[in-house]
Scaffold this motif. Sequence first.
Motif, PDB file in Angstrom:
ATOM      1  N   ILE A 285       6.316   4.870  -4.979  1.00 27.21           N
ATOM      2  CA  ILE A 285       6.115   4.383  -6.590  1.00 27.21           C
ATOM      3  C   ILE A 285       6.525   3.150  -6.590  1.00 27.21           C
TER       4      ILE A 285
ATOM      5  N   TYR B 267       3.060   6.325 -13.536  1.00 28.96           N
ATOM      6  CA  TYR B 267       4.355   6.474 -12.747  1.00 28.96           C
ATOM      7  C   TYR B 267       5.502   6.278 -13.655  1.00 28.96           C
TER       8      TYR B 267
ATOM      9  N   ARG C 203       3.863   0.819  -5.001  1.00 31.22           N
ATOM     10  CA  ARG C 203       2.570   0.762  -5.974  1.00 31.22           C
ATOM     11  C   ARG C 203       2.983  -0.549  -6.938  1.00 31.22           C
TER      12      ARG C 203
END
Length: 273
Positions: free
Chosen positions: A7, A78, A10
Amino acid sequence: MEGLPQIVARMRARWSPDLQALFHGGSCSWVAPATLPDGLPVVLKISWPHREAAGEAEALRLWDGHRAVRLLREDSEYHALLLERCDPGHPLRSADHLSAEERLLAGADILRELWQVPVPHPTGLEQLADVTSEWAGLAEERMERIRPGFDAGLVAHGIQLLRELPATASREVVVHGDFNAGNVVAAARRPWLAIDAKPMIGDPDTTRGRSWRRSTTHSPTPTPAACWPDGSPCPVRGKRRRHPRRTRRHARGTGPGRPAGYLSSPAAVGSWP
């Protein structure tokens, strides 16, 4: 936790933050200061998905920087927020140069502005009355199942208050939900800004009491100046205005809690940065 490094990667790819050393001390989120390519100082916050954090982005949008940290970008999939960075960023709790009463007044000044924001209809934020009703049911179930050594009459009274007090509110506001001296930090554009909201719609009186016991830790008891935004005396008036979250904690006994050191361990961070 296993997916946290992915995450973070990202969000680095999406927003290009130059991440710095991780902030420590939180239990429900991974938080790090960063700088965007245009030089803007920011904070990247990735939360453990949980109910209390679900409305944070919406509340920050509603407040729009009015005595709360600004929300710059959001990735709801997220649970990631890109936030205004507060500088110097130390919490009100550690402002030893201020007296206890000055800290109380600083907090009350923030609340005055937060509470002025109109409550939207409809809204994705939970109603305080719905939440406290669930807390009451949870307390009853755990008292019956766990049978902790608490005063049953006192717990029953607390459960009754959880169900009845929200209906006595004279008005509703966007409640911060975790307003304490650790969640008020020093900033450049305003002296102090609120962070880490656990927002609900409900009675502003839920903010009182616990918050200011933390504000005055290791400090003399403040004089009862009219320092609340509505002009009522401080400290909290009367026993019937106990904070419902405190009542829930005393009533619930043992049970699952947040994992210790959540999102701050090397395993969670992986090879970052």
